[in-house]
Scaffold this active site. Structure first.
Site, mmCIF file in Angstrom:
data_model
loop_
_atom_site.group_PDB
_atom_site.id
_atom_site.type_symbol
_atom_site.label_atom_id
_atom_site.label_comp_id
_atom_site.label_asym_id
_atom_site.label_seq_id
_atom_site.Cartn_x
_atom_site.Cartn_y
_atom_site.Cartn_z
ATOM 1 N N LYS A 150 16.209 52.363 52.469
ATOM 2 C CA LYS A 150 17.364 53.177 52.851
ATOM 3 C C LYS A 150 18.286 52.293 53.669
ATOM 4 O O LYS A 150 17.842 51.295 54.258
ATOM 5 C CB LYS A 150 16.896 54.366 53.705
ATOM 6 C CG LYS A 150 17.870 55.520 53.760
ATOM 7 C CD LYS A 150 17.633 56.511 52.644
ATOM 8 C CE LYS A 150 18.629 57.656 52.697
ATOM 9 N NZ LYS A 150 18.336 58.665 51.680
ATOM 10 N N GLY A 208 22.188 77.602 52.565
ATOM 11 C CA GLY A 208 23.109 76.515 52.224
ATOM 12 C C GLY A 208 23.444 76.498 50.749
ATOM 13 O O GLY A 208 22.623 76.106 49.922
ATOM 14 N N VAL A 209 24.658 76.981 50.425
ATOM 15 C CA VAL A 209 25.066 76.941 49.017
ATOM 16 C C VAL A 209 26.165 75.886 48.853
ATOM 17 O O VAL A 209 27.323 76.190 48.567
ATOM 18 C CB VAL A 209 25.492 78.331 48.464
ATOM 19 C CG1 VAL A 209 24.307 79.041 47.870
ATOM 20 C CG2 VAL A 209 26.153 79.205 49.525
ATOM 21 N N GLY A 210 25.750 74.625 49.060
ATOM 22 C CA GLY A 210 26.623 73.475 48.814
ATOM 23 C C GLY A 210 26.395 73.001 47.391
ATOM 24 O O GLY A 210 26.242 73.822 46.475
ATOM 25 N N VAL A 268 23.780 71.336 45.879
ATOM 26 C CA VAL A 268 22.485 71.682 45.279
ATOM 27 C C VAL A 268 22.291 73.206 45.279
ATOM 28 O O VAL A 268 21.902 73.795 44.263
ATOM 29 C CB VAL A 268 21.308 71.010 46.026
ATOM 30 C CG1 VAL A 268 19.970 71.428 45.418
ATOM 31 C CG2 VAL A 268 21.441 69.497 45.999
HETATM 32 P P1 NAD Z 1 25.978 69.767 50.704
HETATM 33 O O1 NAD Z 1 26.588 69.178 51.921
HETATM 34 O O2 NAD Z 1 26.781 69.822 49.457
HETATM 35 O O3 NAD Z 1 25.503 71.272 51.001
HETATM 36 C C1 NAD Z 1 24.953 71.686 52.199
HETATM 37 C C2 NAD Z 1 25.470 73.092 52.474
HETATM 38 O O4 NAD Z 1 24.808 73.596 53.626
HETATM 39 C C3 NAD Z 1 26.968 73.144 52.766
HETATM 40 O O5 NAD Z 1 27.571 74.161 51.977
HETATM 41 C C4 NAD Z 1 27.035 73.469 54.254
HETATM 42 O O6 NAD Z 1 28.175 74.247 54.595
HETATM 43 C C5 NAD Z 1 25.750 74.265 54.439
HETATM 44 N N1 NAD Z 1 25.255 74.330 55.810
HETATM 45 C C6 NAD Z 1 25.390 73.430 56.809
HETATM 46 N N2 NAD Z 1 24.805 73.889 57.928
HETATM 47 C C7 NAD Z 1 24.268 75.110 57.631
HETATM 48 C C8 NAD Z 1 23.540 76.080 58.353
HETATM 49 N N3 NAD Z 1 23.227 75.912 59.641
HETATM 50 N N4 NAD Z 1 23.143 77.211 57.724
HETATM 51 C C9 NAD Z 1 23.455 77.412 56.414
HETATM 52 N N5 NAD Z 1 24.177 76.531 55.682
HETATM 53 C C10 NAD Z 1 24.574 75.399 56.283
HETATM 54 O O7 NAD Z 1 24.610 68.988 50.481
HETATM 55 P P2 NAD Z 1 23.700 68.968 49.176
HETATM 56 O O8 NAD Z 1 23.966 67.711 48.431
HETATM 57 O O9 NAD Z 1 23.794 70.286 48.491
HETATM 58 O O10 NAD Z 1 22.251 68.782 49.824
HETATM 59 C C11 NAD Z 1 21.577 69.876 50.424
HETATM 60 C C12 NAD Z 1 20.248 69.389 51.004
HETATM 61 O O11 NAD Z 1 19.431 68.849 49.971
HETATM 62 C C13 NAD Z 1 20.393 68.273 52.059
HETATM 63 O O12 NAD Z 1 19.354 68.430 53.007
HETATM 64 C C14 NAD Z 1 20.150 67.008 51.249
HETATM 65 O O13 NAD Z 1 19.650 65.952 52.067
HETATM 66 C C15 NAD Z 1 19.083 67.494 50.286
HETATM 67 N N6 NAD Z 1 19.027 66.709 49.046
HETATM 68 C C16 NAD Z 1 20.113 66.647 48.229
HETATM 69 C C17 NAD Z 1 20.053 65.925 47.042
HETATM 70 C C18 NAD Z 1 21.231 65.846 46.111
HETATM 71 O O14 NAD Z 1 21.045 65.451 44.956
HETATM 72 N N7 NAD Z 1 22.426 66.241 46.512
HETATM 73 C C19 NAD Z 1 18.867 65.259 46.703
HETATM 74 C C20 NAD Z 1 17.757 65.354 47.559
HETATM 75 C C21 NAD Z 1 17.859 66.093 48.720
#
Ligand code: NAD
Length: 356
Positions: free
Chosen positions: A78, A178-180, A182
């Site tokens: 990393k 968290g509906v980002g 993923v």
């Molecule tokens: P993202 O930033 O697109 O989505 C995260 C979402 O969580 C956002 O909508 C944000 O507003 C919301 N959030 C932040 N704080 C919050 C809280 N206190 N309560 C509720 N919602 C909250 O990130 P992502 O890419 O969707 O990743 C989500 C998680 O999955 C992270 O922990 C990331 O490390 C993990 N992850 C992602 C991937 C990937 O392919 N993107 C792969 C492995 C792990």
């Protein structure tokens, strides 16, 4: 603790600077026993250099476990870049960083992570071939989030099989924190499979989208821990399963994408004590790294999907180890990863010795 003591369990840690662009970076190679150390570049305004070093050491070790448990021929690494990604990004900074990655000769392969994008990887790729997760337009695999969400569904099907005797998620209630990227993709897939959804997010536009598109029920940030549901899917932050949240959960299982969900290893026992099935995060969320590993061989969406779907079998294997060895699933997943490193990693060492 001194620096040498702190890095003792890692193969190599490299510090780099480029004063002209403000680059300050640390690359940590935890293990190359199974192959090159793959892991993203995190761009974050750390409070201190110690905090940055702690983070990169912890994250690179996590990548070793994740890739080993996923059955990939990859080690764990990393990198962190210290600074504010909103103001500090420049072509020079990423190219200077790319040259440092290149100097490692392929022992470390980088990709996007929190604070970096697939477009940033294009700049890095101008200095080194040891970068993956490029945009589709550049022959890469693009955003890994859909693959990660696909893997979470496969994992939830393994959870359903274990708890309810069928992998069918239709009619099950899943609470998504968290509906980002993923979380939204996961919601879309679960909705298509007939699951009911409950969501919470700090961003009201995100929850509104989930309500409109997938009929999700929206609850407050803190309420998501207490809703009655079949599966709680953390898809926002790490460290959210602890002594204050676990007693409040009314889910039968926890299975989501967030990295490092357990605040401490004891929290795996705490979940077990409450009779809540925990699907270890680094097994569940391996879809993203599987996707970029496929890109390194020449990307095929169909091959990536087939490999991501194997997370179903992988998680079942973890549950079997947990049963047979009477340990919690987190511990079982760590053992699965370490055993593969021992078995296959030493085979590689032997081959190298035999050739010499
Ligand atoms: P993202 O930033 O697109 O989505 C995260 C979402 O969580 C956002 O909508 C944000 O507003 C919301 N959030 C932040 N704080 C919050 C809280 N206190 N309560 C509720 N919602 C909250 O990130 P992502 O890419 O969707 O990743 C989500 C998680 O999955 C992270 O922990 C990331 O490390 C993990 N992850 C992602 C991937 C990937 O392919 N993107 C792969 C492995 C792990």
């Amino acid at each position: 603790m001194g620096v040498f003591e702190a890095i003792a369990s890692h193969e190599q840690v490299v510090f780099g600077v480029d004063p002209a662009s403000g680059l300050r970076t640390i690359i940590a190679i935890h293990s190359t026993a199974l192959g090159p150390a793959l892991g993203g570049t995190r761009f974050h305004p750390y409070d201190s250099e110690e905090a940055a070093l702690d983070d990169v050491l912890r994250l690179s070790e996590g990548m070793t476990l994740k890739s080993a448990a996923a059955g990939l021929d990859l080690g764990g690494g990393k990198a962190v870049i210290i600074g504010d990604p909103r103001t500090m990004k420049s072509e020079r900074l990423f190219r200077a960083y790319g040259r440092l990655v290149d100097s490692l000769g392929g022992r470390y392969i980088t990709a996007e992570d929190v604070g970096t994008t697939t477009e940033d990887m294009v700049l890095i790729a101008r200095e080194t071939p040891f970068v993956t997760g490029l945009p589709l337009a550049h022959g890469g695999s693009g955003d890994p989030s859909p693959a990660t969400a696909r893997g979470v569904v496969a994992a939830q099907q393994a959870v359903a099989e274990r708890l309810w005797g069928t992998r069918d998620l239709g009619g099950k209630t899943v609470a998504i924190q968290g509906v980002g990227k993923v979380g939204t993709n996961l919601a879309e897939r679960l909705h298509a499979l007939g699951a009911e959804l409950i969501v919470a997010d700090v961003d009201p536009a995100a929850t509104r989208r989930a309500a409109n598109r997938f009929g999700a029920k929206v609850v407050d940030l803190d309420e998501i821990y207490e809703v009655e549901c079949d599966i709680f899917a953390p898809c926002a932050l790490g460290g959210i399963l602890d002594e204050s949240t676990i007693p409040r959960l009314r889910a039968q299982a926890v299975c989501g994408s967030a990295n490092n969900q357990l605040a401490t290893d004891e929290d795996a026992e705490r979940l077990e004590g409450r009779g809540i099935l925990y699907a270890p995060d680094f097994v569940v969320n391996a879809g993203g790294v599987i996707n970029i590993a496929v890109e390194m061989e020449g990307y095929s969406e169909a091959r990536a999907a087939a490999m991501v779907d194997r997370i179903y079998e992988n998680l079942r294997r973890v549950f079997t180890i947990a049963d047979e060895e009477r340990i919690n699933p987190h511990e079982a997943a760590v053992r699965l990863a370490r055993r593969r490193i021992d078995e296959i990693g030493t085979l590689r060492l032997r081959q190298r010795r035999d050739r010499a």
